[in-house]
Design an enzyme around this catalytic site. Structure first.
Site, PDB file in Angstrom:
ATOM      1  N   GLY A 126      99.840  54.998  56.857  1.00 40.26           N
ATOM      2  CA  GLY A 126      99.416  56.356  56.554  1.00 40.26           C
ATOM      3  C   GLY A 126      98.672  56.998  57.701  1.00 40.26           C
ATOM      4  N   HIS A 154      94.806  51.878  66.453  1.00 41.27           N
ATOM      5  CA  HIS A 154      95.228  50.742  65.631  1.00 41.27           C
ATOM      6  C   HIS A 154      94.415  49.495  65.967  1.00 41.27           C
ATOM      7  CE1 HIS A 154      98.451  53.027  63.978  1.00 41.27           C
ATOM      8  NE2 HIS A 154      99.207  53.018  65.042  1.00 41.27           N
TER       9      HIS A 154
END
Length: 339
Positions: free
Chosen positions: A69, A152
């Protein structure tokens, strides 16, 4: 600050196999620190810069393991931080509005050279390639506030003062849905260039041999910080199930107030069918020659829960994955993915 973690090369024999299956990397893969976070070779030079990145109080970070997401939340955060400026949103690609801080580690110099060869007769495209492949830390240092920053990386590899300085939204996603999405993503983009099948991909995932793995340590680090004032920990499953409620929760976390009309418009903008067609968020606006593999699925895919049931998993692999997930979740007290 001195970078506190040892950076080791992956075993040469294993690295040779990885380079055959992940063709975007040309030098080799690394394992970082005691948790052995798995990253491409350029992390060796850029990782310490990211760790020492100067965070500003008005920065907003979106942190996830990939395909959880991230892009949806990145777009939402940028609009909330920038007072719902849909005009600028439509004119400038998301990747240029909300920078991916470690993206530079994904563009190997060999791949960059191949792309430059494709566009060598077009000076503007040559300039674009150099910007595309650049280390994002100097770019972000020169970016005016407020900044929305995507990563990330796990919290242990991010600036130590991040949660003392700026707000961060972390999104976690069920690993079966995530792995299917990440598999297609790795096939689509030549920066990863995965050429194997899904069972082999899942094998790499279980063995913590995909970029930003280990997946469970990544989530565990965020889960243990979930009560920090500047961290909002959410699940992708809840984001999809109640997008309006999630937008309200995130806007309140950022101290932004939305009228009912503003909320409705933002939810409509982020709704998956509209989001998929948006060239600013679906990478169409940066579709540089040589960066995509033709014939693969789009950057924005289904954006729903449980799609793994329709794709790739055999009964045997489902059984294996479920057992692995149960074992790993048992090591994270109080944690569970939403049903």
């Amino acid at each position: 600050m001195e970078f506190p973690y040892e950076i080791k090369d992956v075993d040469p024999e294993l690295n040779a196999q990885l380079l055959k299956d992940f063709t975007g990397e040309r030098t080799g893969f690394l394992q970082v620190g005691p948790k052995k976070y798995f990253l491409p070779s350029k992390y060796r030079e850029q990782g310490p810069e990211i760790f020492n990145f100067k965070v500003r109080p008005d920065d907003v970070f979106i942190a996830t393991y990939p395909r959880s997401g991230t892009t949806l939340t990145q777009e939402m955060l940028w609009l909330l931080v920038n007072d719902l400026d849909y005009e600028t949103d439509s004119q400038i690609p998301l990747v240029s509005r909300a920078h991916f801080i470690e993206f530079g580690i994904l563009v190997h110099d060999g791949l960059k050279a191949e792309i430059l060869e494709l566009v060598k007769d077009d000076p503007e495209r040559v300039k674009d390639v150099h910007e595309f492949a650049a280390n994002r830390v100097p770019v972000l240092d020169a970016t005016p506030s407020p900044r929305v920053i995507k990563t990330h990386l796990p919290f242990s590899l991010l600036p130590p003062d991040l949660l003392k300085t700026a707000k961060t939204v972390y999104i976690a996603r069920n690993p079966k849905d995530m792995a299917v999405s990440f598999y297609y993503h790795n096939r689509l983009l030549r920066t990863q260039g995965y050429v194997g099948d899904f069972p082999a991909y899942w094998e790499y995932f279980e063995k913590d041999l995909l970029p930003w793995c280990p997946f469970w340590e990544h989530i565990k680090e965020a889960w243990e910080l979930r009560n920090e004032e500047n961290l909002l920990f959410l699940f992708f499953e809840d984001l999809v199930k109640d997008l309006a409620g999630s937008v309200k929760k995130i806007s309140e976390f950022l101290g932004k107030k939305l009228t009912p009309d503003q909320l409705d418009r933002l939810v409509s903008h982020l709704q998956i069918d509209n989001f998929r067609k948006n060239p600013s968020t679906n990478l169409d606006a940066e579709n540089m020659p040589g960066t995509r593999v033709t014939g693969e699925q789009d950057f924005i895919r289904k954006g729903k829960n449980g799609s793994w049931k329709e794709e790739l998993f055999t009964p045997e692999l489902i059984e294996r994955a479920d057992k692995w997930i149960v074992e790993k979740i048992a090591d994270i007290p109080g944690f569970a993915f939403p049903e």
